[in-house]
Motif scaffolding. Structure first.
Motif, short mmCIF file in Angstrom:
data_model
loop_
_atom_site.label_atom_id
_atom_site.label_comp_id
_atom_site.label_asym_id
_atom_site.label_seq_id
_atom_site.Cartn_x
_atom_site.Cartn_y
_atom_site.Cartn_z
N ILE A 103 54.82 26.31 40.55
CA ILE A 103 54.92 26.87 42.06
C ILE A 103 54.69 28.63 42.11
CG2 ILE A 103 56.27 27.52 44.11
CD1 ILE A 103 55.20 24.79 44.06
N PHE A 104 55.58 29.00 40.92
CA PHE A 104 55.64 30.45 40.89
C PHE A 104 54.39 30.88 40.54
CE2 PHE A 104 56.10 34.47 38.39
CZ PHE A 104 56.80 35.07 39.15
N SER A 105 53.70 30.18 39.60
CA SER A 105 52.14 30.66 39.03
C SER A 105 51.30 30.42 40.07
CB SER A 105 51.80 29.77 37.72
OG SER A 105 52.75 29.82 36.86
N PHE A 106 51.21 29.48 40.96
CA PHE A 106 50.42 29.07 42.02
C PHE A 106 50.21 30.13 42.88
CE2 PHE A 106 49.80 27.20 46.24
CZ PHE A 106 48.37 26.94 45.99
N TYR A 107 51.73 30.67 43.43
CA TYR A 107 51.82 31.68 44.34
C TYR A 107 51.34 33.09 43.85
CZ TYR A 107 54.67 28.85 47.30
OH TYR A 107 55.23 27.81 48.01
N LEU A 108 51.54 33.26 42.27
CA LEU A 108 51.08 34.50 41.79
C LEU A 108 49.57 34.49 41.86
CD1 LEU A 108 52.42 36.68 40.45
CD2 LEU A 108 52.26 35.59 38.19
N LEU A 109 49.01 33.33 41.61
CA LEU A 109 47.52 33.36 41.52
C LEU A 109 46.99 33.65 43.06
CD1 LEU A 109 45.69 32.73 39.21
CD2 LEU A 109 45.47 30.38 39.98
N LEU A 110 47.55 33.17 43.87
CA LEU A 110 47.16 33.64 45.28
C LEU A 110 47.55 35.03 45.60
CD1 LEU A 110 48.44 30.65 47.54
CD2 LEU A 110 46.22 31.09 46.86
N ALA A 111 48.61 35.53 44.91
CA ALA A 111 48.89 36.96 45.56
C ALA A 111 48.04 38.14 44.85
CB ALA A 111 50.42 37.25 44.63
N ILE A 112 47.46 37.68 43.71
CA ILE A 112 46.73 38.74 42.99
C ILE A 112 45.76 39.34 43.74
CG2 ILE A 112 45.19 39.28 40.99
CD1 ILE A 112 47.26 37.27 39.34
N PRO A 113 44.91 38.54 44.09
CA PRO A 113 43.67 39.14 45.02
C PRO A 113 44.08 39.83 46.45
CG PRO A 113 43.65 36.77 45.06
CD PRO A 113 44.60 37.17 44.15
N ILE A 114 45.16 39.19 46.87
CA ILE A 114 45.66 39.81 48.23
C ILE A 114 46.43 41.19 47.67
CG2 ILE A 114 47.46 39.77 49.85
CD1 ILE A 114 47.06 36.63 49.74
N ALA A 115 46.98 41.19 46.66
CA ALA A 115 47.51 42.37 46.48
C ALA A 115 46.38 43.59 46.04
CB ALA A 115 48.53 42.35 45.24
N LEU A 116 45.65 43.17 45.36
CA LEU A 116 44.66 44.23 44.96
C LEU A 116 43.87 44.86 46.20
CD1 LEU A 116 42.93 42.64 41.71
CD2 LEU A 116 44.32 44.84 41.88
N ALA A 117 43.73 43.88 47.08
CA ALA A 117 43.17 44.10 48.45
C ALA A 117 43.93 45.11 48.99
CB ALA A 117 42.67 42.95 49.31
N LEU A 118 45.21 44.91 49.14
CA LEU A 118 46.31 45.85 49.75
C LEU A 118 46.28 47.06 49.07
CD1 LEU A 118 49.17 43.20 50.68
CD2 LEU A 118 47.83 44.84 52.46
N PHE A 119 46.10 47.01 47.85
CA PHE A 119 46.29 48.35 47.20
C PHE A 119 45.09 49.33 47.66
CE2 PHE A 119 49.33 46.66 43.72
CZ PHE A 119 50.05 47.78 43.76
#
Lengths: 526, 112
Positions: free
Chosen positions: A270-286
Motif C-alpha cells: 500500500i505504501f509503495s502504491f501511494y508512493l508511486l502515485l505521490a511522485i508525479p504529484i509531488a514533482l508537479a507541486l514542486f
C-alpha cells in the motif's frame, strides 16, 4: 532619551540605538541590492555582518554599552558605501549590477509568507497579498469551508506551501510580497512600520527560519512526499465514499489485506502504491511552487530523492506482488459424496436459503460499531455477496455453485460436494479447505437446502475458496428449484430454448441432451 | 571609453592576485586579508573584499573552515585549494609577463 533595540549580529547580541539601527539596516538592504545572485548575496551579507560585529565589539568601542549612530557611521565608512564597493569591482561582472537596475526593477510580486499577519504560518495572508486581496480573512474562510466540505487537499497544500514558501524576513521581501517597488523610501517606510511592532528585530540570524535551515533538503522532500501520501489516502477514502465500488475495494485494508500473507507486506505494498502515485504529484507541486515563488529548490536533491523513492516503490510493489502471487500457487480440492435420505425418489427439490448481507447495497463500505462491513453485492456479478466483518475474522462469500449433470445408465440421484482452495503450499491450501463451512441441509427425502453463502470461519485470508455441489441425475428424474437458482447454477445443459432465468420455481426433467422444463411453458410464451 | 574603467579593470585583476598571494603564505580570515591589502594600499573600502572572497571560494580556488574566536564572532579562515595554487602559479606567470612587457615597452619608448 533614545529607544534601543536588541539585534543579533554574527551570533552576538548588541544593543543598538534606534537611529543607528535604521542606518545599519538601510545600509545592509542597499548592499543586498548590489548582489543579484541570491546564494552569494546571503554569504556576502553574512560575512559583512560578522565584520560589523567585530568592529562594534573591538578596539575603543569595546566597553561601550550601546551601539550608537556614530559607531555605525564609522563602521560603514570603513566598509564603504555600496556605490564605493561597486566602483572598486568590475561593473560588467555578472555578480554585481548597477544600482539603478536592481533598486527599481524588482517591482514584480513574489509569494512570501506574511509573518506580521498569521494564524499558523502566514500562508493564507501571504496568498492574499500575492493575489492583491486586502484582508486574508477571505482566504481563511475559503480554506475552512473547503476542509469542512471534505476536501483534504487544501490542508496538504497548506503544509507544502509552509515548507516551500519563504517567510518575508526583511523590508525588501515584505515590499516584494506586496508588489511595492523596492527603493530606499519604501524600505525606510517599511522598516519604520516594523519597528512599531514590539517584535525584536534581528538583522541576521533568522530564528523563525532556523527550523527550515536545519532540516536538510532531503528530509524536506521526504516530508513533502509523506504529506502527499497521506493526502492521497484521504482523497482515496473520500472518493471511495462518494464513488463506491472498486475504488473502495482498492483502499480498504480489510478487503485488500485478504490476499496478503502478512500485515507487513500489505502495508509495504500500500505504501509503495501511494508512493508511486505521490511522485508525479509531488514533482508537479514542486514545479508549481517554483514558478509561484522565488524559493530556491534544490532540483538535484528533489530529483535524486524522487528517483530513489520511485525505485523503492517499484521494488516494494514487485516484491509484494510476487509474494501475493505465490500465495495462489498451489491448489487443493476435496470431493465428498453426500448421503441422500432416499436416492431413489423421482423428484428432488432444491432451495437456496439466503441470509441477507448486513447492507444490501451494491458495493459499499459501512463504518459502524461492529467495524467495517465490506460488501460486494452486485446482482449480475459472479462474486455477488462478499462480506467481511473486520476484527471478527469471518468472511462470507458467495462462491457456492450447483452443477446439474446427466448420470447415464443409472436410476438413482447422486450428490457430491467439492471444496477447493488455493494456497502457498498444498498444506496451506488444505488448511484453508478445513475452514470452509456450508452446512447444507437435507430437509426431508425430497428436499435439500443449500445456503447461498459460504462462511469461512476463523479465516482472514482469501485464497479463491470455492464450493461446488454436483447433482448427478439419471434420465427421466425430475428436479425443482427454489428462488435464486440462477445465482448458483451456472453449468447446465438445457434441452430446449431456456435460459438460467427460467430455472427458479420450475420443475425440470433430465433428458439425454439436458434439462427440459415441465412447468414453464406459459413463461416461455411471454 | 572611460578612464575610470581602465583603472578598475587593472585593479580588479591584481586585487584577486593579491588576495591569493596573501593566502599563499598562510591561511587567514577576512580581517587579516583586509589588513594586508590596506597596508599595501590595494583597497580603499573593506566591503570590496567580501564579494571577491565569496566568488573565489565559489570558483573553488579558496576553501575555508570556521574557527571560534575569543573576542568576537567565529571566523572564516580561508586557504588556497590545490586548484587555487595552480591558478596562482598561472597568475604569477602572467604577472611576470605583464611586468616584463610594460618595462620593455617603457624602456623602448624612452630609448627611441
Amino acid at each position: 532619551m533614545k529607544k534601543t533595540i536588541n539585534i543579533n549580529l554574527g551570533g552576538f547580541v548588541f544593543q543598538i540605538d534606534e537611529d543607528a539601527y535604521d542606518r545599519l539596516n538601510n545600509y545592509l538592504e542597499a548592499l543586498k541590492q548590489k548582489f543579484t545572485n541570491l546564494d552569494e548575496q546571503n554569504e556576502i551579507i553574512q560575512d559583512i555582518e560578522y565584520r560589523f560585529a567585530e568592529l562594534f565589539g573591538s578596539g575603543e568601542e569595546k566597553n561601550r554599552e550601546v551601539v550608537s549612530l556614530q559607531m555605525v557611521n564609522k563602521a560603514i565608512a570603513t566598509m564603504g558605501e555600496p556605490e564605493e564597493i561597486e566602483e572598486e569591482l568590475d561593473q560588467n561582472d555578472k555578480t554585481f549590477s548597477s544600482s539603478q537596475q536592481t533598486t527599481y526593477q524588482s517591482t514584480s510580486k513574489k509569494l512570501f509568507r506574511d509573518p506580521d499577519d498569521k494564524i499558523f504560518a502566514g500562508v493564507m495572508s501571504g496568498l492574499s497579498r500575492y493575489f492583491g486581496v486586502k484582508d486574508a480573512i477571505w482566504f481563511r474562510i475559503a480554506m475552512v469551508l473547503l476542509v469542512f466540505a471534505g476536501f483534504g487537499f487544501p490542508v496538504i497544500a497548506y503544509f507544502i506551501l509552509w515548507f516551500l514558501v519563504p517567510e518575508a524576513q526583511n523590508a525588501s521581501e515584505k515590499l516584494q510580497m506586496n508588489g511595492d517597488a523596492i527603493n530606499l523610501d519604501n524600505i525606510e517606510e517599511q522598516v519604520k512600520k516594523n519597528l512599531n511592532s514590539e517584535e525584536i528585530r534581528r538583522t541576521s540570524v533568522k530564528i523563525a527560519n532556523k527550523f527550515s535551515e536545519l532540516v536538510p533538503i532531503i528530509l524536506k522532500v521526504i516530508a513533502v512526499f509523506l504529506i502527499i501520501l497521506f493526502g492521497i489516502k484521504l482523497i482515496g477514502i473520500s472518493l471511495g465514499i462518494i464513488g463506491g465500488g472498486l475504488f473502495t475495494a482498492a483502499f480498504n485494508p480489510d478487503f485488500i489485506g485478504l490476499v496478503f500473507n502478512s500485515k507487513a507486506l500489505y502495508y509495504l505494498s500500500i505504501f509503495s502504491f501511494y508512493l508511486l502515485l505521490a511522485i508525479p504529484i509531488a514533482l508537479a507541486l514542486f514545479l508549481a511552487v517554483k514558478l509561484l515563488t522565488n524559493s530556491k529548490i534544490k532540483w538535484f536533491g528533489v530529483l535524486v530523492t524522487s528517483f530513489v523513492l520511485f525505485i523503492f516503490s517499484l521494488v516494494g510493489l514487485g516484491f509484494a506482488g510476487f509474494d501475493v502471487a505465490s500465495n495462489f500457487r498451489q491448489n487443493a480440492e476435496q470431493v465428498n459424496y453426500v448421503q441422500l435420505q432416499n436416492p431413489t425418489v423421482d423428484e428432488l427439490e432444491f432451495v437456496f436459503p439466503y441470509e441477507k448481507l448486513e447492507e444490501d447495497i451494491n458495493m459499499s463500505v459501512n463504518f459502524n460499531n461492529n467495524g467495517t462491513h465490506f460488501n460486494i453485492n452486485d446482482e449480475d456479478s459472479k462474486i455477488n455477496g462478499f462480506e467481511i466483518v473486520s476484527g471478527q475474522k469471518q468472511i462470507k462469500i458467495n462462491q457456492v455453485e450447483l452443477d446439474i449433470v446427466l448420470l447415464p445408465n443409472d436410476s438413482i440421484f447422486k450428490l457430491s460436494k467439492i471444496i477447493g482452495s488455493k494456497g502457498r503450499t498444498i498444506e496451506e491450501a488444505e488448511n484453508h479447505l478445513s475452514k470452509i463451512n456450508n452446512d447444507f441441509e437435507i430437509v426431508n427425502e425430497n428436499m435439500i437446502a443449500i445456503p447461498r453463502m459460504m462462511l469461512l470461519e476463523d479465516e482472514s485470508q482469501w485464497r479463491v475458496q470455492r464450493l461446488k455441489y454436483k447433482l448427478y441425475m439419471p434420465e427421466g428424474k425430475r428436479v425443482h428449484f427454489g428462488d435464486n437458482a440462477k445465482k448458483l447454477i451456472d453449468n447446465v445443459n438445457f434441452n430446449g430454448d431456456y435460459s438460467r432465468k427460467n430455472l427458479a420455481n420450475n420443475t425440470w426433467e433430465m433428458t439425454v441432451s439436458g434439462l427440459k422444463c415441465i412447468t414453464c411453458q406459459e413463461d416461455k410464451d411471454i | 571609453m572611460k578612464i575610470e574603467n581602465t583603472k578598475i579593470q587593472m585593479r580588479k585583476g591584481i586585487l584577486e592576485y593579491c588576495i591569493l598571494l596573501i593566502l599563499d603564505q598562510k591561511e587567514a580570515y577576512a580581517s587579516e586579508i583586509i589588513a594586508g591589502l590596506k597596508e599595501a594600499k590595494m583597497i580603499v573600502v573593506e566591503g570590496t573584499v567580501y564579494p571577491l572572497l565569496t566568488r573565489l571560494k565559489n570558483a573553488e580556488l579558496l576553501q575555508y573552515k570556521w574557527e571560534e574566536s575569543s573576542s568576537g564572532p567565529p571566523r572564516k579562515y580561508y586557504q588556497l585549494t590545490g586548484e587555487g595554487q595552480v591558478f596562482l602559479l598561472g597568475l604569477e606567470e602572467t604577472w611576470k609577463e605583464l611586468k616584463t612587457a610594460v618595462e620593455t615597452i617603457t624602456i623602448n619608448a624612452k630609448t627611441k
